[in-house]
Motif scaffolding. Structure first.
Motif, PDB file in Angstrom:
ATOM      1  N   ARG A  38       5.047 -20.415   3.601  1.00 16.17           N
ATOM      2  CA  ARG A  38       3.606 -20.115   3.573  1.00 16.17           C
ATOM      3  C   ARG A  38       3.221 -19.111   4.668  1.00 16.17           C
ATOM      4  NH1 ARG A  38       0.427 -25.346   3.812  1.00 16.17           N
ATOM      5  NH2 ARG A  38       1.726 -25.800   2.007  1.00 16.17           N
ATOM      6  N   THR A 116      -2.019 -28.644   2.796  1.00 13.67           N
ATOM      7  CA  THR A 116      -2.310 -29.301   1.528  1.00 13.67           C
ATOM      8  C   THR A 116      -2.522 -30.790   1.782  1.00 13.67           C
ATOM      9  OG1 THR A 116       0.020 -29.676   1.030  1.00 13.67           O
ATOM     10  CG2 THR A 116      -0.967 -27.626   0.209  1.00 13.67           C
ATOM     11  N   GLU A 238      -0.365 -34.346   9.409  1.00 13.04           N
ATOM     12  CA  GLU A 238      -0.386 -33.639  10.700  1.00 13.04           C
ATOM     13  C   GLU A 238      -1.715 -33.697  11.458  1.00 13.04           C
ATOM     14  OE1 GLU A 238       0.600 -31.897   7.858  1.00 13.04           O
ATOM     15  OE2 GLU A 238       2.755 -32.119   8.148  1.00 13.04           O
TER      16      GLU A 238
HETATM   17  C1  R1P Z   1       3.921 -33.126   2.372  1.00  9.69           C
HETATM   18  O1  R1P Z   1       4.280 -32.638   1.134  1.00  9.69           O
HETATM   19  C2  R1P Z   1       3.404 -32.040   3.305  1.00  9.69           C
HETATM   20  O2  R1P Z   1       2.294 -31.361   2.700  1.00  9.69           O
HETATM   21  C3  R1P Z   1       1.117 -31.541   3.476  1.00  9.69           C
HETATM   22  C4  R1P Z   1       1.426 -32.741   4.340  1.00  9.69           C
HETATM   23  O3  R1P Z   1       0.619 -32.816   5.480  1.00  9.69           O
HETATM   24  C5  R1P Z   1       2.901 -32.611   4.614  1.00  9.69           C
HETATM   25  O4  R1P Z   1       3.172 -31.720   5.666  1.00  9.69           O
HETATM   26  O5  R1P Z   1       0.759 -30.447   4.282  1.00  9.69           O
HETATM   27  P1  R1P Z   1       1.410 -28.969   4.268  1.00  9.69           P
HETATM   28  O6  R1P Z   1       1.226 -28.422   2.890  1.00  9.69           O
HETATM   29  O7  R1P Z   1       0.632 -28.191   5.261  1.00  9.69           O
HETATM   30  O8  R1P Z   1       2.857 -29.108   4.668  1.00  9.69           O
END
Ligand code: R1P
Length: 290
Positions: A38, A116, A238
């Motif tokens: 990303r 996400t 997070e």
């Molecule tokens: C899990 O699939 C991940 O996706 C979500 C969760 O917090 C976890 O890190 O965030 P990201 O898309 O930013 O990684």
């Protein structure tokens, strides 16, 4: 007293151990994403990129978007990685890496998470955007720090009572985010809520594949918890630790969530990549105004 080599580990080129960064490599405006792929989905919109590095899941690029110098870094998944990323970024700005001593004049970073997330409430549609005004920590990492002052025991006690929280699990922490950054990202189309941060994707977020859960009803208890105007809106992995460590270290942080799943009605976005791309553009356009 200088910080010992074993406590603040530097690579031979002087960069911090996991992130491979030296102070000149980062801006004071930093975007966090989970997925290392990303990073370029954001920096492809930049006019120029001055620096790129990657070690393990931590990919970093620094460049310019509309004359604004921005660093984008992937944190990987979960609270444990945020402990590494935030401590090492803070060391880059607030510890003199030559003398290994904390600086007298501290720098405050602006940290924006573009992540996400899955909604817990049936009325939060997939493909919507949500600002985490509050974070509910149910993973326990922050308990290794002195958290008095960032927690809210009165609300936490109500939550513990409401969910009959198992005392073998870490005590939940509720953090109210009070950053000045929020006003730059608010709009009529963006939702707000309390984001739950779990230390795992399956059991800790109530997903059952083959293993039974300690509390199979936890998600519905989260769903119907309310205290004054608080409502738990979504789950990810997070936000609470970004908010908690940022407050403790003196940085400003805001978590922006692309809702790609709805756990209450079992739906998943038909076009998650497009939704994330839209949130990226939304965030970039507002970051330039900070
Ligand atoms: C899990 O699939 C991940 O996706 C979500 C969760 O917090 C976890 O890190 O965030 P990201 O898309 O930013 O990684």
């Amino acid at each position: 007293m200088s910080i010992k080599d074993s406590e603040l580990i530097l690579n031979p080129d002087g960069s911090v151990y996991h992130l491979n960064l030296r102070p000149e490599h980062i801006s004071d405006t930093i975007i966090f994403v989970g997925d290392q792929d990303r990073v370029e989905k954001i920096t492809k919109h930049f006019e120029s990129i001055e620096f790129t590095t990657q070690k393990r899941e931590f990919k970093t690029q620094t460049g310019y978007y509309k004359d604004r110098r921005i660093t984008v870094i992937s944190t990987g998944i979960g609270p444990d990685n945020i402990d590494i990323v935030l401590n090492e970024l803070d060391a880059l700005v607030n510890i003199d890496l030559e003398t290994r001593k904390p600086k007298q004049n501290l720098t405050s970073l602006n940290i924006i998470r573009i992540g996400t997330s899955g909604a817990l409430q049936a009325d939060i549609p997939v493909d919507s955007f949500l600002i985490s005004t509050h974070a509910l920590d149910v993973n326990g990492m922050l308990h290794f720090y002195q958290i008095d002052g960032i927690n809210n025991p009165e609300i936490e006690d109500k939550f513990i009572e409401h969910t009959h929280w198992d005392k073998n699990k870490a005590r939940p922490i509720i953090i109210i985010n009070s950053t000045y950054l929020q006003k730059y990202f608010e709009s009529n189309t963006v939702l707000k809520g309390m984001t739950g941060t779990a230390g795992g994707f399956y059991g800790p977020q109530g997903r059952v594949l083959r293993l039974p859960l300690q509390d199979a009803n936890l998600n519905s208890k989260l769903d119907n918890f309310s205290y004054k105007d608080f409502r738990i809106t979504n789950f990810e992995m997070e936000t609470s630790v970004i908010y908690g460590l940022s407050k403790l270290l003196g940085h400003e942080a805001l978590s922006l969530n692309a809702i790609i799943a709805n756990r209450a009605n079992g739906t998943f976005s038909q076009h998650p990549k497009q939704t994330v791309e839209q949130l990226i553009m939304y965030a970039l356009e507002r970051i330039v105004n900070i």
